[in-house]
Write a protein that holds these residues in place. Structure first.
Motif, mmCIF file in Angstrom:
data_model
loop_
_atom_site.group_PDB
_atom_site.id
_atom_site.type_symbol
_atom_site.label_atom_id
_atom_site.label_comp_id
_atom_site.label_asym_id
_atom_site.label_seq_id
_atom_site.Cartn_x
_atom_site.Cartn_y
_atom_site.Cartn_z
ATOM 1 N N GLY A 22 7.195 65.840 -99.783
ATOM 2 C CA GLY A 22 6.689 67.065 -100.491
ATOM 3 C C GLY A 22 7.051 66.913 -101.999
ATOM 4 N N GLU A 23 8.002 66.985 -102.626
ATOM 5 C CA GLU A 23 8.535 66.998 -103.428
ATOM 6 C C GLU A 23 8.526 65.775 -103.968
ATOM 7 N N PRO A 24 8.847 65.038 -103.891
ATOM 8 C CA PRO A 24 7.981 63.416 -104.291
ATOM 9 C C PRO A 24 7.087 63.548 -104.602
ATOM 10 N N VAL A 25 5.982 63.166 -104.052
ATOM 11 C CA VAL A 25 4.398 63.994 -104.233
ATOM 12 C C VAL A 25 4.194 64.854 -105.416
ATOM 13 N N GLY A 26 4.902 65.551 -105.505
ATOM 14 C CA GLY A 26 4.286 66.990 -106.576
ATOM 15 C C GLY A 26 5.178 66.350 -107.827
ATOM 16 N N LEU A 27 6.264 65.549 -107.428
ATOM 17 C CA LEU A 27 6.677 64.648 -108.882
ATOM 18 C C LEU A 27 5.327 63.617 -109.418
ATOM 19 N N LEU A 70 -1.336 58.008 -104.978
ATOM 20 C CA LEU A 70 -1.786 59.926 -104.906
ATOM 21 C C LEU A 70 -3.246 58.974 -103.627
ATOM 22 N N GLN A 71 -4.061 58.245 -103.952
ATOM 23 C CA GLN A 71 -4.710 58.272 -103.214
ATOM 24 C C GLN A 71 -5.393 57.815 -101.973
ATOM 25 N N ASP A 72 -3.824 56.376 -101.980
ATOM 26 C CA ASP A 72 -4.010 56.323 -100.549
ATOM 27 C C ASP A 72 -3.187 57.174 -99.630
ATOM 28 N N LEU A 73 -2.483 58.204 -100.138
ATOM 29 C CA LEU A 73 -1.593 59.110 -99.166
ATOM 30 C C LEU A 73 -2.542 60.112 -98.496
ATOM 31 N N PHE A 74 -3.686 60.453 -98.854
ATOM 32 C CA PHE A 74 -5.427 61.397 -98.263
ATOM 33 C C PHE A 74 -4.471 62.476 -98.083
ATOM 34 N N ASP A 129 -2.970 70.382 -107.555
ATOM 35 C CA ASP A 129 -3.756 70.735 -108.854
ATOM 36 C C ASP A 129 -3.327 69.600 -109.795
ATOM 37 N N HIS A 130 -2.024 68.900 -109.950
ATOM 38 C CA HIS A 130 -2.249 67.684 -111.093
ATOM 39 C C HIS A 130 -3.176 66.961 -110.969
ATOM 40 N N LEU A 131 -3.693 66.461 -109.856
ATOM 41 C CA LEU A 131 -5.451 65.771 -110.125
ATOM 42 C C LEU A 131 -6.552 66.868 -110.089
ATOM 43 N N HIS A 132 -6.471 67.742 -109.829
ATOM 44 C CA HIS A 132 -7.003 68.166 -110.097
ATOM 45 C C HIS A 132 -6.950 68.756 -112.020
ATOM 46 N N ALA A 133 -6.073 69.635 -112.734
ATOM 47 C CA ALA A 133 -5.925 69.666 -114.304
ATOM 48 C C ALA A 133 -6.384 67.974 -114.752
ATOM 49 N N LEU A 134 -6.040 67.499 -114.429
ATOM 50 C CA LEU A 134 -6.651 65.563 -114.823
ATOM 51 C C LEU A 134 -8.139 65.698 -114.855
ATOM 52 N N VAL A 135 -8.726 64.945 -113.469
ATOM 53 C CA VAL A 135 -9.516 64.981 -112.899
ATOM 54 C C VAL A 135 -10.966 66.358 -114.382
ATOM 55 N N GLY A 136 -10.369 67.913 -113.970
ATOM 56 C CA GLY A 136 -11.077 68.674 -115.286
ATOM 57 C C GLY A 136 -10.876 68.500 -117.035
ATOM 58 N N LEU A 149 -8.071 63.248 -104.889
ATOM 59 C CA LEU A 149 -9.013 65.024 -104.999
ATOM 60 C C LEU A 149 -9.356 65.078 -104.063
ATOM 61 N N ALA A 150 -10.258 64.424 -103.522
ATOM 62 C CA ALA A 150 -11.145 65.033 -102.404
ATOM 63 C C ALA A 150 -10.218 64.317 -101.394
ATOM 64 N N ARG A 151 -9.892 62.778 -101.433
ATOM 65 C CA ARG A 151 -9.356 62.767 -100.149
ATOM 66 C C ARG A 151 -8.194 63.638 -99.574
ATOM 67 N N SER A 152 -7.554 64.074 -100.146
ATOM 68 C CA SER A 152 -6.771 65.304 -100.336
ATOM 69 C C SER A 152 -6.752 66.571 -99.587
ATOM 70 N N GLY A 153 -8.423 66.901 -99.588
ATOM 71 C CA GLY A 153 -8.845 67.611 -98.784
ATOM 72 C C GLY A 153 -8.884 69.010 -99.411
ATOM 73 N N ASP A 154 -8.592 68.793 -100.564
ATOM 74 C CA ASP A 154 -9.222 70.380 -101.780
ATOM 75 C C ASP A 154 -11.115 70.241 -102.294
ATOM 76 N N PRO A 155 -11.013 71.219 -101.767
ATOM 77 C CA PRO A 155 -12.450 71.940 -102.006
ATOM 78 C C PRO A 155 -12.513 72.174 -103.448
ATOM 79 N N ARG A 156 -11.355 72.038 -104.342
ATOM 80 C CA ARG A 156 -12.429 71.728 -105.751
ATOM 81 C C ARG A 156 -12.473 70.294 -106.198
#
Length: 663
Positions: free
Chosen positions: A312-317, A337-341, A349-356, A380-387
């Motif tokens: 969790g911590e390194p992925v967040g960073l 990140l796209q290979d981590l699903f 949250d960071h992915l959503h901010a970039l996409v937005g 973002l989609a692979r992470s399962g995030d509905p956003r």
């Protein structure tokens, strides 16, 4: 240096692309005064004469001339020639031509001793490892390394010498004490941060008991000290150079290749000390230096792919790097990140901010090819995030939605239900007479199948009833109809029409899901189970397992298949036999053997255990052991990192937990 080159019968020799008659030209090109010509010649040597590490008769014939070139002070870029010789000499475990190549290099290894003190920096950097690998006199090699360390003034060469000491200690354990003592001394003041990092990495590999107790804080501090001293031009992008394999590889290297190598060496040496590696990675990702963070992002993938842990911590960073101004840092973070699903969720949250904020990144356009989904949206989609759903919806409504979009919808689960109408419309708009149907339809079918959207039956059915030469989507269409179940009853005639085709097993399985009539599908599956094709037998076994007890007539065939030569056929048959008969006793040895023989069978077996509920108890010990094993089942023994996404391993763990929870 080319004495005798024209007397060699090059035309009778071969390399990766046929006759070796062009090899003299490549050898002469290595001595050219033109840098581009030298690089093209080196590219030709790696691309043909030493293609992907292979050794040919022409490779062996080149060795004397390469040594002659390496020894000539007037030849430029000789460090690359020494590296080529090291690669040709290979490792100890080669045989045949590889053993001959190693013997040829070892026979001239005294040249490396002379080159260790060469005036050319590149040569001095390449020679030490060649000494350790090929000069068969340990005491002499150690003495040469110690002497060079005393007199060398260039930090880059000193780092290479330090790494060579570590290689020496691993290769010659009986002579290692002096080398380890020197490494331990180099890991402490007054040596500079780069040299100390190199020494720590090699100590971790060959003498971990000599490491400091505060290894990780020390390594992070040294990294930052090194970065503060680093010359800015080290991190500038590499120029265009030549359009050769060597040139492209140079452009792909990290902007601070040495720093990347130092930390990667330490990570590799720490191996299963995962907590230390995570802490080290967090320190790297928290660096004020963007180059250090970029290097950390790229090397994080190997850790994520090989070991199971809380990331969790390194992925967040890594997610935090998406806000960086540097394109290379942002692109590196997205790529990882796209290979981590699902493991990328802490960065969502960071992915959503970039996409937005960057709609220009939603689609990637290729020259001469169809557009594909942009990496940030995919991650973002692979992470399962509905956003991700609103973005995908907008793309689906556009005129040129990416062809691969449907493949990412499957990771969103029920949250993607609002996309179903647009997916249906796009599937209905696919021109079935076009060769593009084989590219366009499968992703849409995968998405509709994952959503279980029975309203798509008409659109799916038209793929099965339209006569066309391109039948690649047929299997996808059949499996989608099977997922729709009884709601796809109108598709039954089309499925029956496929019972004598190559899709017979899948069509029978779908027909069972739609109508539930074993009397229709069982004869088909029994026929397929007796096929001469092992793949068809395996698919038949899988479908028989889904029938369960109504497939009891297939028990003799399934028992026979559990003794098949092909592992995957045995595995499928054993799972089906258990589901159909409810008798675990004849199945347990087969599944235990498969689980141990090929770890890639484990997700299939674990899914079988999860579906059996309490009946799977005889093999719960396998699931329990898997859940306590720190290394991913997809990690190859002896390899570090690999290239497979952690997704498959995470699915295995989920299935193991489900199997145990059902008991």
């Amino acid at each position: 240096m080319f004495t005798g080159i024209d007397e060699v019968d090059w035309a009778s020799m071969h390399h990766a692309y046929g006759s070796a008659e062009n090899v003299p030209g490549l050898l002469r090109g290595l001595a050219s005064a033109d840098p581009a010509e030298r690089e093209c010649a080196l590219d030709g040597m790696y691309g043909a004469v030493h293609h992907q590490g292979d050794v040919y008769d022409s490779t062996l014939a080149c060795v004397p001339f390469l040594f002659a070139l390496a020894a000539r002070p007037d030849v430029q870029d000789r460090g690359g020639i020494v590296e080529l010789l090291v690669s040709i000499g290979g490792e100890e475990d080669g045989d045949g031509a590889y053993a001959q190549a190693r013997a040829a290099v070892r026979a001239r290894a005294d040249v490396f001793a002379e080159l260790a003190g060469d005036a050319d920096l590149g040569v001095r950097r390449a020679a030490p490892k060649a000494l350790v690998r090929f000069l068969p006199e340990p005491a002499r090699v150690l003495g040469l390394l110690q002497e060079r360390i005393r007199v060398e003034r260039d930090d880059r060469v000193l780092i290479t010498l330090t790494e060579s000491l570590g290689l020496f200690a691993r290769r010659y354990p009986a002579h290692a004490d002096a080398a380890v003592d020197l490494l331990a001394a180099q890991s402490a003041p007054p040596y500079g941060p780069g040299l100390r990092l190199a020494a720590l990495g090699r100590l971790a590999d060959c003498a971990p008991d000599r490491l400091p107790a505060d290894l990780v804080p020390t390594a992070v501090r040294l990294l930052r000290e090194r970065s503060a001293r680093r010359s800015p031009e080290v991190c500038e992008p590499v120029g265009a150079g030549t359009d050769t394999l060597v040139g492209r590889l140079r452009r792909l290297r990290p902007s601070d290749e040495e720093g990347s190598h130092l930390l990667r060496t330490l990570h590799t040496a720490l191996d299963d000390r995962v907590d230390d590696r995570i802490a080290l990675l967090v320190g790297q990702l928290s660096s004020p230096d963007s180059t250090d963070r970029c290097n950390a992002v790229w090397m994080s993938g190997a850790l994520f792919r090989e070991w199971r842990a809380d990331y969790g911590e390194p992925v967040g960073l890594i997610g935090a790097q998406l806000a960086a101004e540097e394109d290379r840092l942002r692109e590196a973070a997205v790529s990882v990140l796209q290979d981590l699903f699902g493991l990328a969720a802490p960065a969502a949250d960071h992915l959503h901010a970039l996409v937005g904020s960057r709609p220009d990144l939603w689609v990637r356009r290729w020259e001469g090819g169809p557009p594909t989904l942009g990496a940030p949206v995919r991650a973002l989609a692979r992470s399962g995030d509905p956003r991700a759903v609103p973005v995908l919806a907008r793309l689906l409504e556009g005129p040129d939605a990416p062809d691969d979009l449907g493949r990412e919808v499957v990771h969103l689960g029920p949250a993607a239900a609002p996309l179903a109408p647009a997916l249906r419309r796009r599937l209905g708009a696919v021109a079935l007479d076009s060769p593009d149907v084989s590219r366009l339809a499968p992703p849409l079918l995968l998405a509709l199948r994952a959503l279980g959207d029975a309203q798509a039956v008409p659109e799916v059915l038209r793929l099965l009833t339209h006569p066309r030469p391109h039948d690649a989507p047929t299997g996808y269409a059949v499996r989608a109809l099977g997922a729709f179940g009884p709601a796809a009853r109108e598709a039954a005639p089309a499925l029956r029409a496929l019972l004598d085709s190559e899709y017979a097993a899948a069509a029978a399985g779908a027909l069972w899901a739609v109508e539930g009539d074993a009397s229709v599908v069982l004869p088909v599956l029994l026929r397929e189970a007796s096929s001469t094709d092992a793949g068809r037998r395996r698919r038949a076994a899988e479908e028989l397992g889904r029938l369960g007890p109504p497939a009891r007539a297939a028990l003799p065939a399934l028992r026979r298949m559990t003794g098949a030569e092909w592992l995957w056929e045995r595995t499928a048959a054993a799972c089906a036999l258990w589901r159909v008969s409810g008798d675990a006793e004849p199945v347990i040895p087969v599944l235990r053997s498969a689980w141990a023989e090929n770890p890639h069978t484990r997700p299939t077996i674990a899914a079988c255990l999860a579906s059996l509920g309490p009946a799977s108890h005889p093999l719960h010990d396998l699931a329990q052991a898997e859940l306590t094993t720190p290394r991913r089942h997809t990690a190859q023994p002896g390899a570090h990192g690999g290239h497979e996404s952690p997704k498959r391993d995470e699915e295995l763990l989920e299935r193991c937990r489900a199997a145990l929870a059902a008991s």
